[in-house]
Design an enzyme around this catalytic site. Structure first.
Site, short mmCIF file in Angstrom:
data_model
loop_
_atom_site.label_atom_id
_atom_site.label_comp_id
_atom_site.label_asym_id
_atom_site.label_seq_id
_atom_site.Cartn_x
_atom_site.Cartn_y
_atom_site.Cartn_z
N GLU A 1 21.10 -49.25 -2.04
CA GLU A 1 20.02 -49.69 -2.92
C GLU A 1 18.81 -50.15 -2.11
OE1 GLU A 1 21.46 -52.80 -5.42
OE2 GLU A 1 23.32 -51.74 -5.89
N CYS B 1 21.61 -58.03 -4.58
CA CYS B 1 22.18 -56.97 -3.76
C CYS B 1 23.49 -56.44 -4.34
CB CYS B 1 22.39 -57.46 -2.33
SG CYS B 1 23.56 -58.81 -2.15
#
EC number: 2.1.1.192
Length: 369
Positions: free
Chosen positions: A108, A357
């Site tokens: 990501e 995250c």
């Protein structure tokens, strides 16, 4: 009670991508070009395209011989990652991208646009081996380290996005998936390419780059000796060893005192203020006495070279952890400041798209099951 995950410092060797231009030294790049029958001066042309013009497709590099472009693409510019999901929030000022790598693993990155800057949060590993129980990535385990090319190309992609909008990517934070200092050599190589001027890099100031860590004390000292001026961010999350052993399992190897001692060494060597990251978790680490202890320990260890960023926790689905209420956040800030340490609550751009995250990857993996 769930069994705690083990700490993992050595990533599996499997799954690393083919060598990319950003993975290679100048000598290796020249050798690769020579094998394609291209002279040394072509290296500078290619580097200016990649780092200066933010182009990753040699087919668009019109100053290369037409007959050589496909060969250069095959040899030096393999496709490292493909976007499979893009989610926007904050009136489209925050953009989170989920990338699928060549071996199917996920990473990501989050692009955050502010009035005065644009910040990219990037990943350094696919997954994470630090096993922090409140973190989506930590609970998913470590798939593998990212290559230098996979780290650097996150930056090039975002820089190209900003350039197309008439803007400029100004700040990089290694606060996405993974523990940056557990992928030390590749992260340092990536930082150098991010910060060197074109045609060696993207020309982003070292002072605009933040490298985070959960507290790998020897690696913090090693980073200090690199003579770079990046900001060090230490994810402390509590000032006492008893709770930190649970919240940040690496604390069982390097205690709070050892981490703060290493952080002081970094501050002394770099001349930079250290950032302390502290995720406030309701009824776990948000007590007033912990704020007092945090301020006291930081003031003693780091003096004026420290700043605390409080982060309201982004709860993961099904988690027992939750964010502290606003009034408790405010009280925590007041008590840390009372000890002579600057403290602010960090802006949580993108919270509604699970910008913490690993959460987007965790959602994707659960949907595939």
């Amino acid at each position: 009670m769930a069994t705690p995950l083990p700490l993992v410092f050595s990533a599996p060797k499997r799954g690393m991508p083919p060598a990319h231009f950003a993975d290679l030294s100048d000598e290796q790049r020249i050798e690769a070009l020579s094998e394609l029958g291209l002279p040394k001066f072509r290296l500078n042309q290619i580097a200016r395209h990649y780092y200066g013009r933010l182009e990753a497709d040699p087919m668009t590099m019109t100053d290369l011989p037409e007959a050589a472009r496909a060969k250069v693409k095959d040899a030096l510019f393999p496709t490292l990652m493909e976007p499979i999901r893009v989610v926007e929030a904050d009136d489209e000022n925050t953009q989170k991208t989920l990338w699928k790598l060549h071996d199917g693993t996920l990473l990501e990155s989050v692009l955050m646009r502010y009035p005065d800057r644009a910040t990219l949060c990037i990943s350094s590993q696919a997954g994470c081996g630090m096993a922090c129980p409140f973190c989506a990535t930590g609970q998913g385990g470590l798939d593998r380290n990212l290559s230098v090319g996979e780290i650097v190309d996150q930056v090039r992609n975002a820089a190209a996005t900003m350039q197309a909008e008439g803007g400029r990517l100004s700040n990089i934070v290694f606060m996405g998936m993974g523990e940056p200092l557990a992928n030390y050599k590749r992260v340092v190589s990536a930082v150098r390419q991010i910060t060197q001027p074109s045609p060696e890099g993207f020309g982003i100031s070292q002072r605009s780059v933040t490298v985070s860590t959960v507290g790998l004390a020897p690696a913090i000292r090693k980073l200090a000796d690199e003579d770079m001026s990046v900001t060090l961010a230490v994810s402390l999350h509590t000032p006492d060893d008893e709770l930190r052993d649970e919240l940040v399992p690496v604390n069982n190897r390097w205690s709070v005192a050892e981490v703060l001692d290493a952080a002081r060494y970094y501050a002394d060597k770099s001349g930079r203020r250290v950032s302390i990251e502290y995720a406030l978790i309701r009824d776990v680490n948000d007590q007033g006495w912990r704020a007092d202890m945090l301020g006291q320990k930081l003031h003693k260890a780091l003096g004026s070279r420290v700043h605390v960023n409080l982060i309201p926790l982004n709860p993961t689905p099904g988690s027992k952890w939750d964010a502290s209420p606003r009034e408790r956040q405010d009280e925590f800030v007041r008590r840390v400041i009372a000890q002579g340490v600057p403290c602010t609550v960090r802006d949580t751009k993108g919270q509604e798209i699970a910008a913490a995250c690993g959460q987007l990857a965790a959602e994707e993996n659960s949907e595939e099951k």
